[in-house]
Scaffold this active site. Structure first.
Site, PDB file in Angstrom:
ATOM      1  N   ASN A   6      23.499  -7.078  -4.401  1.00 35.42           N
ATOM      2  CA  ASN A   6      23.896  -8.376  -4.966  1.00 35.42           C
ATOM      3  C   ASN A   6      23.722  -9.530  -3.976  1.00 35.42           C
ATOM      4  O   ASN A   6      23.456 -10.663  -4.375  1.00 35.42           O
ATOM      5  CB  ASN A   6      25.334  -8.323  -5.492  1.00 35.42           C
ATOM      6  CG  ASN A   6      26.342  -7.969  -4.428  1.00 35.42           C
ATOM      7  OD1 ASN A   6      26.045  -7.222  -3.491  1.00 35.42           O
ATOM      8  ND2 ASN A   6      27.557  -8.474  -4.560  1.00 35.42           N
ATOM      9  N   GLU A  52      33.670  -2.605   2.629  1.00 36.45           N
ATOM     10  CA  GLU A  52      33.921  -3.722   1.709  1.00 36.45           C
ATOM     11  C   GLU A  52      33.524  -3.211   0.344  1.00 36.45           C
ATOM     12  O   GLU A  52      32.344  -3.063   0.032  1.00 36.45           O
ATOM     13  CB  GLU A  52      33.116  -4.947   2.133  1.00 36.45           C
ATOM     14  CG  GLU A  52      33.668  -6.245   1.560  1.00 36.45           C
ATOM     15  CD  GLU A  52      33.024  -6.620   0.239  1.00 36.45           C
ATOM     16  OE1 GLU A  52      33.624  -6.281  -0.812  1.00 36.45           O
ATOM     17  OE2 GLU A  52      31.956  -7.218   0.260  1.00 36.45           O
ATOM     18  N   GLU A  59      34.990  -8.764   7.971  1.00 38.72           N
ATOM     19  CA  GLU A  59      33.726  -9.353   8.398  1.00 38.72           C
ATOM     20  C   GLU A  59      33.886 -10.870   8.389  1.00 38.72           C
ATOM     21  O   GLU A  59      34.857 -11.404   7.856  1.00 38.72           O
ATOM     22  CB  GLU A  59      32.603  -8.906   7.458  1.00 38.72           C
ATOM     23  CG  GLU A  59      32.411  -7.394   7.459  1.00 38.72           C
ATOM     24  CD  GLU A  59      31.278  -6.956   6.560  1.00 38.72           C
ATOM     25  OE1 GLU A  59      30.137  -6.892   7.055  1.00 38.72           O
ATOM     26  OE2 GLU A  59      31.541  -6.672   5.382  1.00 38.72           O
ATOM     27  N   CYS A 116      31.528  -8.980  -5.404  1.00 35.75           N
ATOM     28  CA  CYS A 116      32.723  -8.153  -5.189  1.00 35.75           C
ATOM     29  C   CYS A 116      33.999  -8.969  -5.321  1.00 35.75           C
ATOM     30  O   CYS A 116      35.003  -8.493  -5.854  1.00 35.75           O
ATOM     31  CB  CYS A 116      32.662  -7.517  -3.803  1.00 35.75           C
ATOM     32  SG  CYS A 116      31.309  -6.346  -3.576  1.00 35.75           S
TER      33      CYS A 116
END
Length: 494
Positions: A166, A264, A475, A298
């Protein structure tokens, strides 16, 4: 070539010129060991436009061996030189931004505007971590005696990066930029549907002055290339972005080697709107929280948790705005691009079909579409499901598409319970004019990042990551460096 020239040539020929087609190992293009190849599809046309190397365990072994040697060189490179190379990479990425954006658009299905934003953000990430490369200092420790003590921050070694489809460019860069700043080397396995920008970035880094072997890219499937990469005992940290199920598998794979891990994973993030919120701000915020990148984010605001007094007005305005959104091939300037693959399109459609079957009210959308100009491609209409129960599957499961679930609440306690009512805890947005309400909710909601009155507020300077089944580790921001460094304590008896 300009964007217009690249686009015209692409629609005429069905491909893009000079795409990298092989792995990138030890500073150069390397053909797959067994000669296997895969096709990459343009989601906006539903057609293959190029092929690329299908890697296997032997290719991964070659890449990790290169990264081990690259680490010895790069970890000994002065931090100021690492800073200069990352800054040069950022400069080159900006210089070549339009080509990167076109490739990203065609390969992923997103709009050209979204792709341009991703490339600009990736260049900024390189600059941000370039600035950190020469500031990774330890500390002096007072032991209260005659001994002298201090700490060092050392790079962990070879790192592996499993990159999703994505955000193939920005997710890659947010992993390798801090790793490189810290002095680590990297092996990257991009998603099998979006391989090209990872290969382009590896070549760009070499041109920026990065030594051969420091960043290597192996393309192919998760089973054939990703699995042997995360299992390799020479890899000392794995950064993975993807589904919960695959993330659990990665955890199991790295456990025997006691390898560090950043995960993640998924999200079912709430946008919580209170009765005093600005209606237009809620509508605009909710619209792009879920329909950006066709909902394939996400941290998308896939649940609108709204106070009853605003529900009908906001829902009706959202429906009207959603129905105005233009869908089409990303190079033609639509509001929403394609879904990344035929397989994923079918999964989205199945989610909505099952919701319809159990009586959920679909106030707009709920159908598979195609590009209006070509009649082809993989598109799903912007969809809104209204007034869902907290136990409905469309509330609890990540659909990962342009599908918004609306939940209605009466008071703050119920709002918080609904916001925390899934197994995910990645992001949350709060809309209210009352700062006290905003702060209480921000503290109470379980999420890695919370924004107020602007769902996509924040930036790369802030840590990003989730809790519970949304993963662990952070991150972006200075926290993004933590995974790639380890502390060493040194004490001198004097």
């Amino acid at each position: 070539m300009s964007v217009d020239q690249l686009s015209a040539a692409y629609f005429e020929t069905g491909t893009l010129p000079d795409l990298p087609r092989d792995h990138f190992i030890d500073g150069r293009a390397v053909a797959p060991g067994v000669g296997g190849r895969m096709e990459s599809f343009d989601p906006g046309r539903g057609m293959a436009f190029a092929d690329f190397a299908a890697g296997d365990a032997a290719d991964v072994d070659h890449a990790v061996t290169s990264a081990v040697a690259g680490f010895e060189v790069w970890s000994a490179t002065p931090p100021a030189q690492r800073c200069a190379i990352l800054n040069e990479a950022a400069r080159l990425m900006r210089q070549e931004a339009e080509r990167f954006a076109v490739v990203e658009c065609v390969d992923s299905g997103k709009t050209l505007a979204e792709a341009r934003g991703d490339i600009a953000g990736s260049a900024r990430l390189l600059e941000y971590y370039a600035g950190a490369a020469d500031k990774l200092d330890g500390r002096s420790v007072n032991l209260g005696n005659d001994n002298a003590a201090f700490t060092l921050r050392e790079p962990v070694g070879v790192t592996a990066h499993i990159v999703p489809w994505n955000y193939p460019t920005s997710t890659l860069v947010r992993g390798i930029a801090p790793a490189l700043a810290a002095g680590c080397s990297a092996v990257v396995k991009p998603a099998e549907t979006t391989p090209f920008t990872a290969l382009m970035i590896a070549d760009l880094l070499i041109r920026a002055g990065l030594p051969a072997g420091v960043v290597n890219v192996v393309t192919g499937t998760g089973i054939a290339a990703g699995a042997p990469l995360v299992r390799d005992p020479r890899v000392r940290h794995v950064t993975f972005t993807g589904s919960v199920a695959t993330g659990v598998g990665v955890m199991q794979s790295v456990a025997p080697n006691v390898t560090g891990l950043t995960l993640e994973l998924g999200g079912k993030s709430p946008l919580v709107a209170f009765g005093d919120a600005d209606v237009d701000a809620v509508v605009e915020g909710a619209l792009w929280a879920i329909f950006s990148n066709a909902g394939q984010i996400c941290s998308a605001g896939s649940r609108l948790v709204i106070q009853r007094s605003l529900h009908a007005e906001v829902r009706d305005k959202l429906v009207a705005r959603a129905q105005m959104l233009r869908m089409g091939h990303g190079l033609r300037g639509p509001d929403i691009g394609a879904v990344n693959s035929a397989r994923h399109l079918a999964q989205i459609a199945d989610h909505v079909s099952r919701a319809r079957a159990r009586g959920v009210e679909i106030v707009t959308g709920g159908e598979v579409l195609s590009d209006v100009e070509s009649g082809a491609g993989w598109f799903y209409a912007p969809t809104i499901l209204d007034n869902l129960a907290a136990t409905d599957d469309a509330v609890l499961q990540e659909i990962f598409g342009p599908v918004l679930a609306i939940q209605v609440f009466d008071d703050e306690a119920e709002a918080l319970a609904l916001a925390n009512g899934t197994e995910f805890a990645l992001a949350a947005g709060i809309y209210t004019k009352d700062i006290a309400t905003a702060l209480r909710m921000a503290r109470g909601v379980d999420a890695g990042q919370v924004t107020v009155n602007d769902y996509w507020a924040g930036g790369i300077e802030l840590p990003f990551g989730g809790n519970r089944k949304s993963g662990f580790g952070r991150e972006n921001g200075l926290e993004g460096l933590d995974a790639y460094t380890r502390s060493k304590a040194i004490t001198l008896a004097v």
